[in-house]
Design an enzyme around this catalytic site. Structure first.
Site: not given
Ligand code: NDP
Length: 781
Positions: A190, A242-245, A247, A264, A298, A395
């Site tokens: 996606k 993508g974002s840590t959130e 993830g 990542e 990133c 970030e």
């Protein structure tokens, strides 16, 4: 303007790229796309606009996938996988080679489409992104060719769900699809909602080169579609950037499902400049580090850490350079900075910058004005920033550089590591000694010395700490798409009942916990009875709790010098453990017999062999020098993870304890071990062997008690860097859910493993005990 004046200003004229072929391609598709499923495009249902962020004009209508379309894509991938995985590596290599060729032949169209859709400068899509995409497919065609020879003990994971962000749409697609396909997996990918067009163009190329239907499936839409892929029971692995959130959410959703996961995530990467650095190179490095792709990277070098003596001079040079950066139409070949991808991102940057000012930092922006139309944000430099300020920790994902100063190398490294992330770092110094020393001490997956933002298909990329886990690129990245082939366990003779009757214990011996090299009583002063083979109680062990685990983790961190002991020294300790265990072999065999009712002689013998194996591996499981296209050296260094929690199974209680502790400590980790809950006495005996074998205090800590209670505490503990769990499916799920907090690496098992088998030893364990750091060192004039 006279020629003399032109020489004075070095003013560029406009050099626009012709977007007509890209628009013609969009028109030919009716400016509307469906999904690419089972080798064909579907019409798609609900559509939303993909917009050119530089002009605000809609480019195409992108379809929002429903549950049925995600199902269809996963089913197509499932059907295709056995055939694709069974193809000889050479056949898969030909397919990947064809894709590389086709990408190369259409690279200009793809670069222009990417620039239109994302807003990044054509110079970057044309000269950086597309060459890297193409190289990724060529490089992995090579790995497909070598698959049988290089990975004879491995097989494809199966169907892989891949979710990519908008900052490098086609490049992230390549990073994910090329290795997955090379190793025999099929994929459902996606792309990000803002930037789906090049993924769809890539799908068209897949059909054009005759890739078998279902090997690559592309479904578009918002985060919901990503969430559906993540939760889909037909998917064996998720690879996410993508974002840590998000993830973290994915970690929670996949917990206990048995799905493999690589993440990542974000970063707040330090850009460390020492006073002996070549400042003009540093300035160009900073331009690349934070203004490449408008800082939407990133691993952007967003924290500039400068040694105090040169801070003023560097700031001045930077400001002068920023005055000459060119921002504007991303299709202009002479433009440095293009547009921000979407209004929501622009607002986020603006909000964080305002917060920086409110928190007292000094803001500086160049005097020139941004284009009025479109989504543009000027390059921004903050000075007088406190290390705890929001802009120094969060970030920003925009063209915003935050500068701080330090005095000594130790202070610089401490500042560099003062972040919950660990994706990348850049170190600038003319001293080889200082540069390499920093590279080893900074906690990040990639360290660039006197350079920045270098990537290559031959070198792994990925994070430490909350920047995620797993690697993309290089040999290390391939293991994300492979799983060991489990051979049926070799037949061993059934263990005989112990010949000798267990001798009665002469004096009551009280096993305690073993923390920081000392035997200690459990905090809550409760004990658990240990039943022997006959059911009668044969002893008691302390019931460890949260506090005991906390103390053990603290002790393990205090033993951090073990990580920098030489591999030879660690090997010596492992041999010594074997020597001292051998001296007490009969006693340990008897203890095993007492607990399990089976003769323990063979198990003790297997422990000795295993200790020898990991002593042997301690100085042999090492890194590589990657063959990247760089004048210089790229070192892939294998590093310990830090503090590893190990929750042991009940099977083969001594051997499973040794088989997990030995690889972890051989690689330089300190461990907190929860031994078998049912048969803990071999482990509590073993700490006496630890005490006599020169194992430094805190390297191995043993906390007995209830397995899943202690596993939950270890999983939730922010200072435990990785957790290995051998227990039940429900326990594994719990561990994975709780570990989402600090995104620690987990390795969970609930199936039976034959601990005597060769599969219970070796690279699989060593890989889990380590992480790879890539250090890039360009050299020469
Ligand atoms: P997200 O993490 O939301 O998006 C990354 C991808 O995940 C997109 O394809 C997105 O779809 C998809 N996604 C969103 N929600 C879910 C979910 N619940 N389950 C599965 N997939 C999901 O990042 P954003 O685009 O929202 O950017 C926000 C911030 O994240 C940025 O400001 C930046 O700080 C960081 N970021 C970091 C990146 C990196 O490379 N490390 C890359 C991108 C962003 P969709 O696009 O449709 O939302």
């Amino acid at each position: 303007m006279s020629i003399a004046e032109i020489f004075e200003t070095l003013e560029y004229g406009p050099a626009p790229e012709d977007a007509a072929p890209a628009h013609a391609w969009l028109e030919a598709h009716g400016r509307a796309f469906g999904h690419f499923i089972d080798g064909r495009f579907t019409p798609g249902r609900d559509h939303f606009d993909s917009v050119d962020p530089a002009t605000g004009r809609p480019l195409a209508r992108i379809a929002q996938a429903g549950a049925d379309e995600v199902d269809a894509a996963v089913e197509a991938a499932r059907r295709a996988q056995p055939g694709w995985g069974a193809l000889p590596g050479h056949a898969r290599a030909r397919h990947l080679y064809a894709l590389a060729r086709r990408l190369q032949k259409h690279s200009r169209l793809l670069a222009v489409l990417e620039t239109l859709d994302n807003g990044k400068a054509i110079r970057e899509t044309r000269d950086q992104d597309l060459p890297a995409v193409i190289r990724h497919f060529y490089h992995h065609a090579g790995w497909a060719q070598l698959a049988e020879r290089e990975f004879p003990e491995q097989q494809a994971v199966g169907v892989v769900g891949q979710i990519v962000p908008w900052n490098f749409p086609l490049l992230m697609l390549a990073w994910k699809i090329a290795p997955a396909l090379a190793m025999g997996n099929t994929v459902v990918l996606k792309p990000a909602e803002f930037t789906s067009i090049t993924a769809l163009a890539f799908a068209e190329l897949c059909a054009a080169v005759g890739l078998p239907a279902g090997v690559v499936n592309i479904v578009t839409g918002d985060g919901e579609v990503g969430a559906r892929i993540v939760a889909h029971p037909g998917v064996d692995k998720i690879a996410f950037t993508g974002s840590t959130e998000v993830g973290r959410q994915i970690r929670r959703v996949t917990a206990g499902s048995g799905k493999r996961l690589s993440l990542e995530l974000g970063g707040k990467s330090p850009f460390l400049v020492f006073e002996d650095a070549d400042l003009d190179s540093v300035v160009e490095g900073v331009v690349d580090g934070i203004w490449f792709n408008q800082g939407q990277v990133c691993c952007a070098g967003s924290r500039l850490l400068v040694q105090e003596a040169i801070a003023g001079r560097l700031t001045e040079k930077l400001r002068a350079r920023m005055e000459r950066l060119r921002m504007g139409d991303p299709l202009d070949k002479a433009v440095d900075l293009g547009a921000i991808v979407a209004p929501v991102q622009l607002e986020r940057i603006d909000r964080l910058v305002k917060q920086g000012v409110a928190e007292g930092a000094s803001l500086w922006q160049p005097s020139w004005a941004c284009p009025k139309e479109g989504l543009f944000y000027p390059p921004t430099l903050f000075t007088d920033v406190s290390p705890a300020a929001t802009i120094a920790q969060v970030e920003i994902f925009g063209p915003v550089l935050v500068a701080m100063s330090f005095r000594t190398p130790a202070e610089g490294i401490a500042l560099a590591n003062n972040t919950r992330y660990g994706l990348a770092a850049s170190v600038w110094t003319e001293s080889v000694n200082l540069g390499l020393d920093c590279a080893r001490k900074i906690k990040a997956g990639t360290v660039w010395i006197n350079c920045t933002n270098l990537f290559d298909a031959a070198s792994g990329f990925g994070g430490y700490r909350e920047s995620g886990f797993g690697r993309e690129g290089g040999r290390e990245g391939l293991y994300e798409y492979l799983r060991p082939i489990r051979r049926p366990a070799a037949r061993r003779p059934a263990p005989t009942a112990s010949a000798a009757a267990p001798p009665p214990p002469a004096i009551d011996r009280t096993p305690k916990l073993f923390i920081g090299g000392r035997q200690v009583r459990p905090d809550q002063a409760y004990s658990l009875a240990v039943a022997g083979a006959s059911g009668a109680t044969i002893g008691e062990v302390g019931e460890g709790n949260r506090k005991d685990v906390r103390n053990a983790v603290e002790a393990a961190h205090a033993a951090s010098s073990w990580a920098v002991a030489t591999a030879h020294a660690r090997a010596q300790v492992l041999y010594y453990l074997a020597e001292n265990l051998a001296a007490r072999a009969a006693e340990f065999a008897t203890r095993l017999a007492q607990q399990t009712g089976e003769d323990g002689t063979e198990q003790v013998e297997a422990c000795l062999r295993r200790l020898f194996s990991y002593a042997a591996w301690a100085d042999k499981y090492d890194g590589a020098v990657h063959g990247v296209p760089l004048r210089g050296t790229t070192l892939a260094v294998v590093e310990p993870i830090g503090v590893v929690g190990i929750v042991c199974p009940d099977a083969a209680p001594l051997l499973s304890f040794v088989s997990t502790v030995a690889p972890a400590i051989a690689m330089g980790n300190a461990v907190v071990v929860v031994p078998s809950q049912r048969h803990p006495l071999s482990a509590t005996d073993f700490y006496q062997v630890l005490e006599t074998s020169d194992v430094p205090a805190g390297v191995v800590n043993v906390v007995t008690g209830r397995r899943d209670v202690l596993a939950a505490v270890l999983a939730a503990h922010d200072d435990v860097d990785a957790l290995w769990y051998f227990g039940t499916a429900a326990g594994a799920r719990d561990v994975e859910e709780r570990s989402a907090g600090n995104l620690k690496r987990t390795w969970t098992h609930w199936d039976e493993r034959d601990w005597f088998d060769g599969d219970a030893e070796g690279p699989e364990f060593l890989r889990e005990a380590t992480q790879v750091k890539n250090i890039w060192i360009p050299s020469g004039e």
